[in-house]
Scaffold this active site. Structure first.
Site, PDB file in Angstrom:
ATOM      1  N   GLU A   1      -1.301  -1.640  -4.767  1.00 35.78           N
ATOM      2  CA  GLU A   1      -2.503  -0.845  -4.994  1.00 35.78           C
ATOM      3  C   GLU A   1      -2.209   0.241  -6.016  1.00 35.78           C
ATOM      4  OE1 GLU A   1      -5.325   2.179  -2.507  1.00 35.78           O
ATOM      5  OE2 GLU A   1      -4.729   0.330  -1.493  1.00 35.78           O
TER       6      GLU A   1
ATOM      7  N   ASP B   1       0.884  -1.170   0.000  1.00 38.01           N
ATOM      8  CA  ASP B   1       0.000   0.000   0.000  1.00 38.01           C
ATOM      9  C   ASP B   1       0.921   1.219   0.000  1.00 38.01           C
ATOM     10  OD1 ASP B   1      -2.335   1.624   0.229  1.00 38.01           O
ATOM     11  OD2 ASP B   1      -1.927   1.820   2.370  1.00 38.01           O
TER      12      ASP B   1
ATOM     13  N   ASP C   1      -2.338   1.128   7.231  1.00 39.84           N
ATOM     14  CA  ASP C   1      -1.568   0.945   5.988  1.00 39.84           C
ATOM     15  C   ASP C   1      -1.127  -0.508   5.823  1.00 39.84           C
ATOM     16  OD1 ASP C   1      -1.399   3.766   4.948  1.00 39.84           O
ATOM     17  OD2 ASP C   1      -0.504   4.051   6.928  1.00 39.84           O
TER      18      ASP C   1
END
Length: 181
Positions: free
Chosen positions: A67, A8, A139
């Site tokens: 992501e 992420d 996160d």
């Protein structure tokens, strides 16, 4: 069995999460954040690259999921996020990992079942899916969710490939016409 790292990306905090997939079973391996703790963008990117490099070398994942960048309201924020993402991807491909990319909506849909889920919902489902007793930092949970999404997607693709290769012959149908031979 495969080891999957999820990333992420963020310019200040980059989450990472590693899971093991054995058939349809998922097991937590590690998760955390890479903290850049500096104001200089080039130094942040260096720390993200080095952090991802260190984690991959330590755990030896065989697959990676990152992501995708969403369009932020602030163009400067979007640029910094894209640079952080690029540093993470560069570290992964530098170690010969193939990188799969998923949108935040795809990841949330895969993990929560709802593409507009909030961070708390993602955290709770990650805890449930990986049988964790402690809620991972946001996160890190997002990174674990990316890895879970990839495990689901790549597992489905493997099953489809097997079914497609067997399907036409097993039913006595031509793959091209749908008619019996």
């Amino acid at each position: 069995m495969s080891l999957i790292i999820g990333i992420d990306p963020g310019s200040r905090l980059t989450g990472y999460g590693i899971i093991e997939r054995d058939g349809s079973k998922l097991r937590f391996v590690d998760a955390g954040t890479i903290r850049t703790e500096t104001t200089e963008i080039p130094e942040r990117l260096k720390r993200i690259f080095a952090g991802v490099d260190r984690i991959v070398k330590f755990h030896g994942p065989t697959e990676a999921a990152v992501e995708q960048v969403f369009m932020a309201q602030n163009p400067d924020s979007a640029l910094k996020l894209g640079q952080a993402r690029g540093a993470a991807i560069a570290a992964l491909v530098n170690l010969d990992l193939k990188v799969a990319e998923y949108t935040a909506r795809q990841i949330k849909q895969s993990v929560v079942g709802y593409g507009a889920a909030d961070k708390e919902q993602v955290q709770m489902m990650v805890m449930k899916l990986l049988d964790l007793s402690i809620r991972p930092q946001a996160d890190a949970a997002d990174a674990l969710a990316a890895a879970i999404c990839h495990a689901h997607a790549s597992g489905s693709m493997s099953k489809l490939a097997v079914l497609n290769s067997l399907g036409g012959m097993a039913r006595g149908r031509s793959r091209y016409s749908g008619r019996r031979r």
